[in-house]
Design a protein around this motif. Sequence first.
Motif, PDB file in Angstrom:
ATOM      1  N   LEU A   1       0.889  -1.032  -0.339  1.00 11.98           N
ATOM      2  CA  LEU A   1      -0.027  -0.272   0.003  1.00 11.98           C
ATOM      3  C   LEU A   1       0.686   1.007   0.248  1.00 11.98           C
ATOM      4  N   ALA A   2       0.341   2.087  -0.830  1.00  9.97           N
ATOM      5  CA  ALA A   2       1.631   3.450  -0.279  1.00  9.97           C
ATOM      6  C   ALA A   2      -0.024   4.868  -0.848  1.00  9.97           C
ATOM      7  N   SER A   3       0.132   5.334  -0.219  1.00  2.00           N
ATOM      8  CA  SER A   3      -0.269   7.333  -0.335  1.00  2.00           C
ATOM      9  C   SER A   3       0.347   8.052  -1.446  1.00  2.00           C
ATOM     10  N   ILE A   4      -0.230   7.688  -2.420  1.00  3.78           N
ATOM     11  CA  ILE A   4      -0.545   9.479  -2.845  1.00  3.78           C
ATOM     12  C   ILE A   4      -0.878  10.819  -2.068  1.00  3.78           C
ATOM     13  N   GLY A   5       0.318  12.286  -2.963  1.00  2.00           N
ATOM     14  CA  GLY A   5      -0.228  13.435  -2.121  1.00  2.00           C
ATOM     15  C   GLY A   5       1.242  14.068  -2.815  1.00  2.00           C
ATOM     16  N   MET A   6       0.851  15.765  -1.911  1.00  2.00           N
ATOM     17  CA  MET A   6       1.500  16.475  -2.330  1.00  2.00           C
ATOM     18  C   MET A   6       1.115  17.051  -3.341  1.00  2.00           C
ATOM     19  N   ILE A   7       0.720  16.823  -4.749  1.00  2.00           N
ATOM     20  CA  ILE A   7       0.431  16.981  -5.846  1.00  2.00           C
ATOM     21  C   ILE A   7      -0.066  18.350  -6.155  1.00  2.00           C
ATOM     22  N   MET A   8       1.108  19.407  -6.059  1.00  2.00           N
ATOM     23  CA  MET A   8       1.453  20.618  -6.345  1.00  2.00           C
ATOM     24  C   MET A   8       1.624  21.013  -7.463  1.00  2.00           C
TER      25      MET A   8
ATOM     26  N   ARG B   1     -11.435  -0.695   8.335  1.00  2.00           N
ATOM     27  CA  ARG B   1     -11.730   0.435   8.267  1.00  2.00           C
ATOM     28  C   ARG B   1     -12.246   1.564   9.611  1.00  2.00           C
ATOM     29  N   LYS B   2     -13.137   0.045  10.223  1.00  2.56           N
ATOM     30  CA  LYS B   2     -14.245   1.039  11.566  1.00  2.56           C
ATOM     31  C   LYS B   2     -13.478   1.107  12.503  1.00  2.56           C
ATOM     32  N   LEU B   3     -12.067   1.349  12.525  1.00  4.98           N
ATOM     33  CA  LEU B   3     -11.249   1.841  13.624  1.00  4.98           C
ATOM     34  C   LEU B   3     -10.918   3.052  13.102  1.00  4.98           C
ATOM     35  N   TYR B   4     -10.468   3.521  12.214  1.00 10.37           N
ATOM     36  CA  TYR B   4     -10.096   4.715  11.282  1.00 10.37           C
ATOM     37  C   TYR B   4     -10.892   5.424  11.773  1.00 10.37           C
ATOM     38  N   TRP B   5     -10.730   7.255  12.965  1.00 12.81           N
ATOM     39  CA  TRP B   5     -11.446   7.839  12.907  1.00 12.81           C
ATOM     40  C   TRP B   5     -11.513   9.222  12.217  1.00 12.81           C
ATOM     41  N   SER B   6     -10.217   9.224  11.805  1.00 16.21           N
ATOM     42  CA  SER B   6      -9.523  10.308  11.632  1.00 16.21           C
ATOM     43  C   SER B   6      -8.077  10.186  10.974  1.00 16.21           C
ATOM     44  N   ILE B   7      -8.121  10.484  10.075  1.00 16.38           N
ATOM     45  CA  ILE B   7      -7.090  10.957   9.034  1.00 16.38           C
ATOM     46  C   ILE B   7      -5.634  11.489   9.460  1.00 16.38           C
TER      47      ILE B   7
ATOM     48  N   TYR C   1      -1.383  11.723   3.562  1.00 13.66           N
ATOM     49  CA  TYR C   1      -1.027  10.340   4.192  1.00 13.66           C
ATOM     50  C   TYR C   1      -2.049   9.444   3.887  1.00 13.66           C
ATOM     51  N   ALA C   2      -3.155  10.179   3.366  1.00 11.86           N
ATOM     52  CA  ALA C   2      -4.555   9.205   3.553  1.00 11.86           C
ATOM     53  C   ALA C   2      -4.512   8.582   5.144  1.00 11.86           C
TER      54      ALA C   2
END
Length: 305
Positions: A70-77, A293-299, A304-305
């Motif tokens: 798994l990986a998160s994509i971000g900082m597309i600027m 994901r039911k345990l994931y309440w805020s990213i 970082y997603a």
Amino acid sequence: MLTDRPEASSFEDLTPDDVSAIYALIEDLGWTHVIKDLEIMLQVGVFLGARDAAGRVVATGAFFPYGTDLASIGMIMVSPEHQRQGYGCAVMEALHDHDVAQGRTLCLIATEEGEPLYRKCGYEVVERIRKFFGSPKEFLSKTSEYSFADVILRAMRRSDLEDAIRLDAKALGAKRCELLEQRFLQADHAVVAEDKQGEVIGFVLASPQRGQHHLGPMISPDGETALAMIRYVAERSGKELRIDIPEEQSALHSRLPDLGFSLIANPPAMLRPSSITEKSDPSLETPIYPGCRKLYWSIMSQAYA
């Protein structure tokens, strides 16, 4: 010198020496990241950038690998004067072609403007994120009579990191050990929730941004424990609180507007399954997140997603 229509090859690996150049782009776009955010991103992820003829960084993209799949994509600027010139497509191609990205399911949280680009790149919407801003003073006033008798809250210690990494990995389906350690060190407030037997059942990190504390990640067994951890931070923070909640967690986000929080945005969370995932279960019409994901309440953050 870059052409009018940049290619993936226009992008190079950025290093800690480029922090000030990336930060200048952040300020051009009015984003809220701080220098420490960039230092951590460059340490734990792959950060690519394109430069203009003067050597100024005018476009970036990053991804952050979690475990092996798994990986998160971000900082597309892209700087304002270089937008709509093909930089978005070029950086996505460069990120997808990177060796570390191969065989991974990629996730991201899009802006409204960016969603068409990501769809073109093979991403599908799997849920939405509710982004809230709120006043700690108002939240405390409206929860003054709340009681969370079954939850024991305390400041998180470094010795709790093993438990936090375990809970986070269960929620996401992948470990992100170094990232969590660095965010713990960055956080102004870090909280763990224990049950009556002293077992750690949840945690939240409150990291500083410009004039804000961003609460995330938050792992919790239920909405009441999540609210209790928000209150713990609110009692200690003099800054506006930001919390980005997956839409499925209605037990939390449905209550926040009555507790002093305002919904600011509702961006889509998107996935691009790896070829391995597609072959292993071709019956899936829409990709799904790994983990519980039911345990994931805020990213942790949109990057970082």
